[in-house]
Design a protein around this motif. Structure first.
Motif, PDB file in Angstrom:
ATOM      1  N   ASN A  44       0.303  -1.658  -0.194  1.00 57.93           N
ATOM      2  CA  ASN A  44      -0.008  -0.359   0.226  1.00 57.93           C
ATOM      3  C   ASN A  44       1.145   1.142  -0.032  1.00 57.93           C
ATOM      4  O   ASN A  44       1.983   1.608   0.310  1.00 57.93           O
ATOM      5  CB  ASN A  44      -0.941   0.075   0.952  1.00 57.93           C
ATOM      6  N   ALA A  45       0.324   2.626  -0.661  1.00 60.53           N
ATOM      7  CA  ALA A  45       0.968   3.774  -0.884  1.00 60.53           C
ATOM      8  C   ALA A  45      -0.111   4.864  -0.868  1.00 60.53           C
ATOM      9  O   ALA A  45      -0.953   4.545  -0.596  1.00 60.53           O
ATOM     10  CB  ALA A  45       1.750   3.596  -1.913  1.00 60.53           C
ATOM     11  N   PHE A  46       0.236   6.240  -0.028  1.00 58.33           N
ATOM     12  CA  PHE A  46      -0.260   6.624   0.563  1.00 58.33           C
ATOM     13  C   PHE A  46      -0.031   8.596   0.241  1.00 58.33           C
ATOM     14  O   PHE A  46       1.138   8.248   0.440  1.00 58.33           O
ATOM     15  CB  PHE A  46      -1.185   6.577   1.897  1.00 58.33           C
ATOM     16  N   TYR A  47      -1.293   9.622  -0.512  1.00 60.13           N
ATOM     17  CA  TYR A  47      -0.371  11.030  -0.726  1.00 60.13           C
ATOM     18  C   TYR A  47      -0.897  11.230   0.996  1.00 60.13           C
ATOM     19  O   TYR A  47      -2.911  11.419   0.718  1.00 60.13           O
ATOM     20  CB  TYR A  47      -0.783  11.347  -2.222  1.00 60.13           C
ATOM     21  N   VAL A  48      -0.352  11.594   1.155  1.00 58.75           N
ATOM     22  CA  VAL A  48      -0.842  12.558   2.439  1.00 58.75           C
ATOM     23  C   VAL A  48      -0.375  14.123   2.577  1.00 58.75           C
ATOM     24  O   VAL A  48       1.056  14.397   2.482  1.00 58.75           O
ATOM     25  CB  VAL A  48      -0.239  11.732   3.769  1.00 58.75           C
ATOM     26  N   GLN A  49      -1.435  15.200   3.213  1.00 61.22           N
ATOM     27  CA  GLN A  49      -1.204  15.555   3.639  1.00 61.22           C
ATOM     28  C   GLN A  49      -1.810  16.539   4.992  1.00 61.22           C
ATOM     29  O   GLN A  49      -3.015  16.288   5.750  1.00 61.22           O
ATOM     30  CB  GLN A  49      -2.087  17.442   2.037  1.00 61.22           C
ATOM     31  N   THR A  50      -0.853  16.882   5.827  1.00 54.67           N
ATOM     32  CA  THR A  50      -0.423  17.202   7.180  1.00 54.67           C
ATOM     33  C   THR A  50      -0.495  17.958   7.243  1.00 54.67           C
ATOM     34  O   THR A  50       0.792  19.281   7.468  1.00 54.67           O
ATOM     35  CB  THR A  50       0.241  15.784   7.736  1.00 54.67           C
ATOM     36  N   ASP A  51      -1.122  18.540   7.807  1.00 55.72           N
ATOM     37  CA  ASP A  51      -1.857  20.072   8.494  1.00 55.72           C
ATOM     38  C   ASP A  51      -1.398  20.289   9.911  1.00 55.72           C
ATOM     39  O   ASP A  51      -2.109  19.737  10.962  1.00 55.72           O
ATOM     40  CB  ASP A  51      -2.735  21.505   8.117  1.00 55.72           C
ATOM     41  N   THR A  52       0.113  20.158  11.025  1.00 54.16           N
ATOM     42  CA  THR A  52       0.199  20.825  12.198  1.00 54.16           C
ATOM     43  C   THR A  52       0.009  22.096  13.020  1.00 54.16           C
ATOM     44  O   THR A  52       0.212  23.289  12.534  1.00 54.16           O
ATOM     45  CB  THR A  52       1.470  19.891  12.544  1.00 54.16           C
ATOM     46  N   ASP A  53      -0.466  22.596  13.872  1.00 54.79           N
ATOM     47  CA  ASP A  53      -0.671  22.681  14.885  1.00 54.79           C
ATOM     48  C   ASP A  53      -0.076  22.690  16.092  1.00 54.79           C
ATOM     49  O   ASP A  53      -0.513  22.447  17.192  1.00 54.79           O
ATOM     50  CB  ASP A  53      -2.356  23.751  15.241  1.00 54.79           C
ATOM     51  N   ASN A  54       0.736  23.869  16.615  1.00 58.58           N
ATOM     52  CA  ASN A  54       2.025  23.153  17.406  1.00 58.58           C
ATOM     53  C   ASN A  54       1.647  23.909  18.688  1.00 58.58           C
ATOM     54  O   ASN A  54       1.612  25.462  18.069  1.00 58.58           O
ATOM     55  CB  ASN A  54       3.580  22.569  17.720  1.00 58.58           C
ATOM     56  N   ILE A  55       1.825  23.837  19.997  1.00 61.07           N
ATOM     57  CA  ILE A  55       2.165  24.344  21.257  1.00 61.07           C
ATOM     58  C   ILE A  55       2.962  25.085  21.121  1.00 61.07           C
ATOM     59  O   ILE A  55       3.349  26.984  21.052  1.00 61.07           O
ATOM     60  CB  ILE A  55       2.436  23.699  22.283  1.00 61.07           C
ATOM     61  N   ASN A  56       4.413  25.371  20.609  1.00 60.67           N
ATOM     62  CA  ASN A  56       5.609  26.223  19.979  1.00 60.67           C
ATOM     63  C   ASN A  56       4.950  26.465  18.317  1.00 60.67           C
ATOM     64  O   ASN A  56       4.976  26.161  17.216  1.00 60.67           O
ATOM     65  CB  ASN A  56       6.730  25.612  19.539  1.00 60.67           C
ATOM     66  N   ASP A  57       4.451  27.756  18.186  1.00 54.37           N
ATOM     67  CA  ASP A  57       4.291  28.291  16.882  1.00 54.37           C
ATOM     68  C   ASP A  57       4.925  28.369  15.403  1.00 54.37           C
ATOM     69  O   ASP A  57       4.866  28.051  14.437  1.00 54.37           O
ATOM     70  CB  ASP A  57       3.416  29.808  16.835  1.00 54.37           C
ATOM     71  N   ASP A  58       6.402  28.182  16.169  1.00 54.72           N
ATOM     72  CA  ASP A  58       7.573  28.039  15.623  1.00 54.72           C
ATOM     73  C   ASP A  58       7.486  26.509  14.827  1.00 54.72           C
ATOM     74  O   ASP A  58       8.127  25.622  13.517  1.00 54.72           O
ATOM     75  CB  ASP A  58       9.251  28.267  15.769  1.00 54.72           C
ATOM     76  N   LEU A  59       6.758  25.758  15.155  1.00 53.56           N
ATOM     77  CA  LEU A  59       6.689  24.263  14.904  1.00 53.56           C
ATOM     78  C   LEU A  59       5.382  24.256  13.899  1.00 53.56           C
ATOM     79  O   LEU A  59       5.020  22.977  13.560  1.00 53.56           O
ATOM     80  CB  LEU A  59       6.917  23.140  15.979  1.00 53.56           C
ATOM     81  N   ASP A  60       4.897  24.734  13.532  1.00 52.85           N
ATOM     82  CA  ASP A  60       3.484  24.642  13.321  1.00 52.85           C
ATOM     83  C   ASP A  60       3.717  24.581  11.841  1.00 52.85           C
ATOM     84  O   ASP A  60       4.424  24.796  10.834  1.00 52.85           O
ATOM     85  CB  ASP A  60       2.844  25.695  13.440  1.00 52.85           C
ATOM     86  N   ARG A  61       3.311  23.716  10.447  1.00 53.84           N
ATOM     87  CA  ARG A  61       3.779  23.930   9.474  1.00 53.84           C
ATOM     88  C   ARG A  61       2.684  22.673   8.461  1.00 53.84           C
ATOM     89  O   ARG A  61       1.567  21.999   9.512  1.00 53.84           O
ATOM     90  CB  ARG A  61       4.920  23.119   8.969  1.00 53.84           C
ATOM     91  N   ASP A  62       2.537  22.666   7.064  1.00 57.99           N
ATOM     92  CA  ASP A  62       1.725  21.434   6.376  1.00 57.99           C
ATOM     93  C   ASP A  62       2.506  20.874   5.508  1.00 57.99           C
ATOM     94  O   ASP A  62       4.243  21.639   4.424  1.00 57.99           O
ATOM     95  CB  ASP A  62       1.249  22.873   5.313  1.00 57.99           C
ATOM     96  N   GLN A  63       2.761  19.519   6.089  1.00 57.49           N
ATOM     97  CA  GLN A  63       4.087  18.760   5.180  1.00 57.49           C
ATOM     98  C   GLN A  63       3.606  17.361   3.793  1.00 57.49           C
ATOM     99  O   GLN A  63       2.636  16.819   4.375  1.00 57.49           O
ATOM    100  CB  GLN A  63       4.531  17.997   6.592  1.00 57.49           C
ATOM    101  N   ALA A  64       3.473  17.314   3.712  1.00 57.32           N
ATOM    102  CA  ALA A  64       2.841  16.635   1.818  1.00 57.32           C
ATOM    103  C   ALA A  64       4.692  15.124   2.035  1.00 57.32           C
ATOM    104  O   ALA A  64       5.149  15.692   2.312  1.00 57.32           O
ATOM    105  CB  ALA A  64       2.937  17.101   0.394  1.00 57.32           C
ATOM    106  N   ARG A  65       4.271  13.747   2.035  1.00 53.44           N
ATOM    107  CA  ARG A  65       4.232  12.372   1.808  1.00 53.44           C
ATOM    108  C   ARG A  65       3.649  12.173   1.137  1.00 53.44           C
ATOM    109  O   ARG A  65       2.080  11.969   0.952  1.00 53.44           O
ATOM    110  CB  ARG A  65       4.399  12.198   3.238  1.00 53.44           C
ATOM    111  N   VAL A  66       4.108  10.982   0.479  1.00 53.12           N
ATOM    112  CA  VAL A  66       3.565   9.536  -0.076  1.00 53.12           C
ATOM    113  C   VAL A  66       4.394   8.348   1.176  1.00 53.12           C
ATOM    114  O   VAL A  66       5.669   8.434   0.832  1.00 53.12           O
ATOM    115  CB  VAL A  66       3.822   9.387  -1.505  1.00 53.12           C
ATOM    116  N   LYS A  67       3.656   8.036   1.313  1.00 53.48           N
ATOM    117  CA  LYS A  67       4.155   6.757   2.745  1.00 53.48           C
ATOM    118  C   LYS A  67       3.516   5.879   2.812  1.00 53.48           C
ATOM    119  O   LYS A  67       1.930   5.677   2.305  1.00 53.48           O
ATOM    120  CB  LYS A  67       4.031   7.743   4.431  1.00 53.48           C
ATOM    121  N   MET A  68       3.639   4.626   3.588  1.00 52.97           N
ATOM    122  CA  MET A  68       1.913   3.505   4.398  1.00 52.97           C
ATOM    123  C   MET A  68       1.587   4.135   4.634  1.00 52.97           C
ATOM    124  O   MET A  68       1.431   5.329   5.402  1.00 52.97           O
ATOM    125  CB  MET A  68       3.302   2.533   4.873  1.00 52.97           C
ATOM    126  N   GLY A  69       0.530   3.276   5.034  1.00 51.39           N
ATOM    127  CA  GLY A  69      -0.782   3.365   6.009  1.00 51.39           C
ATOM    128  C   GLY A  69      -0.188   3.244   7.317  1.00 51.39           C
ATOM    129  O   GLY A  69       0.566   2.747   7.915  1.00 51.39           O
TER     130      GLY A  69
END
Length: 388
Positions: A44-69
């Motif tokens: 299996n393989a997935f295209y994934v778009q992940t949006d992270t809202d962290n307690i440390n604002d400097d770590l907020d990001r929107d990450q694209a990956r191609v990964k297993m599930g």
């Protein structure tokens, strides 16, 4: 602060861990004179778009990956021999990641999660070798989102990880780690089946610069399942448990008793399926039953539950809803935390070997001690899975 404190302590040693689905219909390669050999596998393989809202604002990001599930890719081999009153069997399965070369040259490690033999008869079956544990086993195997993607907490190091996502591990149940064992399973008796085994114990006592940790008895695990019909519904229910103690040659180091209890029920009526499960554990890592992480974590008490429902349209398209949560008391970490996952998944079977998957997942970590939200992560995953 939170990222280093929780992620490094809790998950770094085994960020690739995940459980298998039950073996799909295998391809028979040999079947003569009472001897069989077959192979099965999953890719299996997935295209994934992940949006992270962290307690440390400097770590907020929107990450694209191609990964297993949630499930890794694997190939498995099954062997059987009919000896009259006895039936001998064996299984081996080999697991790999498709993201091994992102930061290194190709360096695939083969993860052997199953390598066992079985001896069976009218009296039941004995398994010897390496297989998944019994405590929390059905909790994860009957997860409606098993073939989906699941949570990829950035705080826990999963957004950038080279392995699998965590599904509902840590937000509904711990992962029943594959381990060396000798396990007996009874025959099915009117829908009832009992399994009990001794497992290679794991180290759960405190670290000591003077003494040495030891376990003078194996880890004991058991699972009882009962399947029956009720008012036209097919009901599958289970309870499972694990127990062990760890000691130290230094009398100033406390003994640790590790014990866990899991339970659940799944009801199916036509196209509708409803699943509810939970667990309570003391002295066990809330993510992994082999207590990965620093010794201080092995004092953690945790509880969790998972509620799910699914409906299949036209026999080929299944819509699943899932909510899971694990709470730990913060003993050792110093921070009482809640790990919560909400997900919706759509699974469309092109045929029995090919499935398309779309999933939306929300994951959240709450610091109960300080009443803070450490992380909120949203993921959209589109994938394809092949099985044989």
């Amino acid at each position: 602060m939170y990222k280093n404190k929780i992620a490094c302590t809790l998950l770094t040693p085994i960020a690739l861990a995940l459980l298998s689905a039950p073996a799909s219909a295998a391809i028979t390669l040999y079947d003569e004179d009472g001897t069989t050999f077959s192979a099965d596998g999953y890719v299996n393989a997935f295209y994934v778009q992940t949006d992270t809202d962290n307690i440390n604002d400097d770590l907020d990001r929107d990450q694209a990956r191609v990964k297993m599930g949630f499930l890794p890719n694997y190939i498995g081999f099954n062997m059987g021999k009919d000896m009259g009153d006895l039936k001998l069997g064996a299984r081996s399965s080999f697991w790999v990641t498709i993201n091994d070369s992102e930061t290194n040259s190709t360096a695939t490690d083969i993860d052997v999660r199953q390598f066992y033999g079985t001896i069976g008869g009218d009296w039941g079956e004995v398994l010897v070798g390496k297989d998944f544990g019994l405590f929390a086993r059905s909790n994860i195997l009957l997860d409606e989102m098993l073939a989906g993607y699941g949570q990829v907490s950035d705080t826990l190091g999963l957004v950038d990880g080279g392995g699998v996502s965590f599904g509902n591990i840590g937000s509904g149940y711990p992962y029943p780690f594959p381990t060396a064992q000798i396990t007996y399973r009874s025959p099915v008796m009117g829908g009832l089946r009992v399994a009990a085994g001794i497992m290679d114990p794991v180290d759960t006592s405190d670290d000591s610069a003077v003494g040495k940790n030891y376990q003078d008895a194996p880890r004991f695990e058991t699972e009882v399942t009962y399947q029956f019909d009720l008012a036209g519904a097919d009901i599958y229910s289970w309870v499972n448990a694990g127990y062990q103690t760890s000691k130290n040659t230094d009398s100033t180091v406390d003994d640790v008793t590790s014990q866990g209890f899991g339970y659940g029920v799944q009801a199916k009526m036509g196209a509708l399926s409803v699943t509810a499960s939970g667990f309570d554990a003391e002295g066990i890592n809330p993510f992994f039953t082999n207590n990965a992480g620093e010794a201080v974590l092995r004092e953690v008490d945790s509880t969790g539950h998972l509620l799910q429902g699914s409906y299949t349209f036209g026999g080929k398209t299944r819509l699943a809803l899932s909510y899971g949560k694990t709470e730990d008391d913060g003993n050792g970490l110093g921070v009482a935390a809640d790990y919560e996952t909400r997900a919706i998944g759509l699974f469309h079977s092109i045929n029995e070997h090919l499935t398309l998957v779309a999933e939306y997942n929300q994951f959240e970590i709450e610091d109960r001690t300080n009443n803070l939200t450490i992380e909120e992560t949203d993921s959209v995953a589109l994938g394809v899975a092949l099985s044989w």
